[in-house]
Design an enzyme around this catalytic site. Structure first.
Site: not given
Length: 204
Positions: A17, A112
């Site tokens: 990420n 998440h």
């Protein structure tokens, strides 16, 4: 707003990420630089990715701190030292205390790998498969003092296949993570997010 902003990214592992955020900064999608990348473990790929991109990077090793308070004080010190205004958690596998959350109140984002409020915690893919749901996904949210409980900014759905394993599901979810995390950061930096209680409104 964005010209005064600087991002600090906290990671614990591979930093995929982080890589998508670096790419979005370089393309101009995210209108602010990454000021520093911090990890809680040494020798992780996230540090290598930051180094390759020319971003200041440090390991604040939890094992070398006497307790959680000292660890988080060192994190906050590094973030402030580099002028960070927005903290982005990108695979950071530690629950932050109220002390840290208050230090950057309303300025911490997390991603998440499930559709919150379902399946919070560290084993989302396992929990999704054990429960037998047909749809999972990814959530970007503001961090509050609870676990995975802050106001939701963006979500993307991913179908759960009958033959999925944790790894195959995680791989498909990760594709969506790399799309919506840069987008959420962009919206924040462009002052397009309005938080009203639990609701995050995206302004035009």
């Amino acid at each position: 707003m964005a010209d005064k902003e600087k991002i600090g990214v906290l990671c614990s592992g591979r930093g995929t990420n982080l890589q998508s955020i670096i790419a979005a900064v370089e393309s101009g999608q995210i209108p602010a630089p990454i000021g520093v990348v911090l990890t809680d473990k040494p020798d992780v790929m996230a540090l290598e990715r930051a180094e390759k991109a020319g971003i200041p990077n440090f390991c604040v090793n939890r094992k070398e701190c006497s307790d959680k308070q000292e660890f988080e004080e060192k994190l906050v010190e590094k973030l402030r030292e580099h002028g960070v205004t927005l903290v982005v958690l990108a695979g950071f596998m530690r629950i932050l205390s109220p002390y840290f959350v208050r230090a950057f109140k309303g300025r911490i984002l997390n991603i998440h790998p499930a559709l919150l409020p379902s399946f919070p915690g560290a084993h989302a893919h396992r929990d999704v498969l054990e429960y037998g749901v047909k749809v999972s996904g990814v959530t970007v949210h503001f961090v509050d003092e609870g676990m995975d409980s802050g106001p939701i900014i963006l979500q993307a759905a991913v179908p759960v296949e009958d033959d999925d394993t944790e790894d195959t599901l995680a791989a498909r979810v990760l594709v969506e993570e790399h799309k919506i995390y840069p987008r959420a950061i962009e919206l924040y930096l462009k002052n397009k997010l309005k938080v009203e209680g639990r609701m995050v409104r995206i302004l035009k």
